[in-house]
Design a protein around this motif. Structure first.
Motif, PDB file in Angstrom:
ATOM      1  N   GLU A  85       0.827  -1.205   0.000  1.00  0.00           N
ATOM      2  CA  GLU A  85       0.000   0.000   0.000  1.00  0.00           C
ATOM      3  C   GLU A  85       0.865   1.261   0.000  1.00  0.00           C
ATOM      4  OE1 GLU A  85      -3.565   2.029   2.712  1.00  0.00           O
ATOM      5  OE2 GLU A  85      -2.905  -0.023   3.103  1.00  0.00           O
ATOM      6  N   VAL A  86       1.934   1.259   0.799  1.00  0.00           N
ATOM      7  CA  VAL A  86       2.837   2.417   0.845  1.00  0.00           C
ATOM      8  C   VAL A  86       3.509   2.615  -0.510  1.00  0.00           C
ATOM      9  CG1 VAL A  86       4.973   3.325   1.853  1.00  0.00           C
ATOM     10  CG2 VAL A  86       3.234   2.282   3.326  1.00  0.00           C
ATOM     11  N   CYS A  87       3.988   1.527  -1.091  1.00  0.00           N
ATOM     12  CA  CYS A  87       4.654   1.620  -2.400  1.00  0.00           C
ATOM     13  C   CYS A  87       3.707   2.196  -3.454  1.00  0.00           C
ATOM     14  CB  CYS A  87       5.149   0.248  -2.843  1.00  0.00           C
ATOM     15  SG  CYS A  87       6.555  -0.392  -1.894  1.00  0.00           S
ATOM     16  N   LEU A  88       2.501   1.684  -3.508  1.00  0.00           N
ATOM     17  CA  LEU A  88       1.544   2.144  -4.512  1.00  0.00           C
ATOM     18  C   LEU A  88       1.102   3.568  -4.249  1.00  0.00           C
ATOM     19  CD1 LEU A  88      -0.614  -1.081  -4.875  1.00  0.00           C
ATOM     20  CD2 LEU A  88       1.073  -0.197  -6.495  1.00  0.00           C
ATOM     21  N   ALA A  89       0.957   3.942  -2.983  1.00  0.00           N
ATOM     22  CA  ALA A  89       0.555   5.306  -2.652  1.00  0.00           C
ATOM     23  C   ALA A  89       1.608   6.321  -3.071  1.00  0.00           C
ATOM     24  CB  ALA A  89       0.285   5.426  -1.153  1.00  0.00           C
ATOM     25  N   ASN A  90       2.840   5.839  -3.244  1.00  0.00           N
ATOM     26  CA  ASN A  90       3.935   6.709  -3.665  1.00  0.00           C
ATOM     27  C   ASN A  90       4.355   6.433  -5.115  1.00  0.00           C
ATOM     28  OD1 ASN A  90       5.016   8.400  -1.190  1.00  0.00           O
ATOM     29  ND2 ASN A  90       4.351   6.413  -0.406  1.00  0.00           N
ATOM     30  N   ASP A  91       3.402   5.909  -5.875  1.00  0.00           N
ATOM     31  CA  ASP A  91       3.529   5.780  -7.334  1.00  0.00           C
ATOM     32  C   ASP A  91       4.640   4.851  -7.787  1.00  0.00           C
ATOM     33  OD1 ASP A  91       1.372   7.496  -7.764  1.00  0.00           O
ATOM     34  OD2 ASP A  91       2.654   9.275  -7.702  1.00  0.00           O
TER      35      ASP A  91
END
Length: 265
Positions: free
Chosen positions: A164-170
Motif C-alpha cells: 500500500e505504501v509503495c503504490l501510494a507513492n507511485d
C-alpha cells in the motif's frame, strides 16, 4: 513479455547464453533488462547489451550485498557508465537488505542514498531491492518521490501494508516466480491483485527463484527468462484476467518506465 530483472552476468549463464536468449524469444520474451549489482557487474551487463543490442538493456548500480566493497569513486564510475551507454535504463539494483547483512547497515544506507541522488541527477528510474528493511528503505526514498522518473520495487515480496505504501507513492511493482511458490509465496498470492495493472511488471530474477509451477520440473535449478510465462500464468489466475492482459499491461509499463522503445522480437 519483457523480463525487467535477469542476472545474465551470473556465471551460470557463461556457457550457453545465446541458447538461453533464443529460448526466451521462442516463448515470447521480447526484451530483457540485465541487472547490474556492482561497478564490475554493471560494466559486464553493458558488455552483454553490446553483444545483443536489439534484445538486452541494463541497469547500473550497487546491490546492498556489495556495499562494503564499493570503492571511493563508485558514484563517478556509475555516472560515467550511465552517461556513456544508452543501454543503461535505470540506476540499481540498489537498496537495503537487513535479512542477510552481507554489508553493514551503515554502508548499505550510505551507498543507497548516493545512488538515489545519482538517479535524480541523471533523471533515470530506480531499480530497487528491499528485504527486512522496509521502514529505513522507504525513509531514504521518500524525499525523492516525484523527483526521479520512476521507482520500481524489484522482486516484491512484502506485506499488504508495504504494498500500500509503495503504490501510494507511485512505485511500480516487479513480480517474480516467488508468486508461484505455494509455500513462501502464499502471502504475496493473497495481495498481488491489489497492484493496479498500470503499476505491474514481471521478471524472473534468473538464475534465482525458479517458478515451482513448472511441469515437468526442470532438471536444472537454474531459472531463465524462458520461464517468465509461468509468472504470467499465475498472475492471470490471481487477477482473474486473461494472460494476454497481464502481458499487455506489464509490457507497456516496462517500455514506458525504462524508455525501451519498441521491443524487438
Amino acid at each position: 513479455m519483457i523480463d525487467i530483472g535477469v542476472n545474465l552476468t551470473n556465471s551460470r549463464f557463461l556457457k550457453d547464453l545465446p541458447d538461453v536468449l533464443a529460448r526466451a524469444k521462442t516463448v515470447g520474451v521480447s526484451q530483457c533488462l540485465v541487472t547490474g549489482t556492482s561497478v564490475t557487474e554493471s560494466q559486464q551487463a553493458i558488455d552483454l547489451c553490446q553483444q545483443f543490442p536489439s534484445y538486452l538493456a541494463s541497469t547500473c548500480g550497487i546491490h546492498p550485498h556489495d556495499a562494503d566493497q564499493a570503492g571511493d569513486n563508485y558514484i563517478e564510475q556509475l555516472a560515467q557508465l550511465a552517461n556513456q551507454h544508452d543501454c543503461v535504463k535505470a540506476i540499481g539494483e540498489c537498496g537495503l537488505d537487513f535479512n542477510r547483512n552481507f554489508s553493514t547497515a551503515e554502508n548499505q544506507k550510505r551507498v543507497f542514498k548516493a545512488q538515489i541522488t545519482l538517479a535524480e541527477q541523471l533523471q533515470l528510474p530506480l531499480f530497487l531491492h528491499q528485504r527486512d528493511a522496509f521502514e529505513e528503505w522507504f525513509a531514504c526514498l521518500k524525499p525523492f518521490v516525484g523527483k526521479v522518473p520512476a521507482m520500481v520495487s524489484h522482486c516484491f515480496t512484502g506485506s499488504a501494508n508495504e504494498l500500500e505504501v509503495c503504490l501510494a507513492n507511485d512505485m511500480y511493482i516487479g513480480i517474480t516466480g516467488w508468486v508461484c511458490d505455494e509455500r513462501r509465496g502464499q502471502a504475496l498470492q493473497e495481495i498481488v491483485h491489489n497492484i493496479p495493472l498500470n503499476r505491474l511488471m514481471i521478471e524472473t530474477d534468473a538464475p534465482y527463484l525458479t517458478p515451482r509451477t513448472i511441469r515437468p520440473k526442470p532438471k536444472s535449478s537454474r531459472n531463465e527468462p524462458s520461464y517468465l510465462p509461468y509468472v504470467v500464468k499465475t498472475l492471470s489466475a490471481l487477477y482473474d484476467v486473461a494472460e494476454e492482459t497481464i502481458i499487455e499491461h506489464s509490457t507497456k509499463n516496462a517500455i514506458r518506465v525504462f524508455n525501451l522503445g519498441a521491443a524487438n522480437a
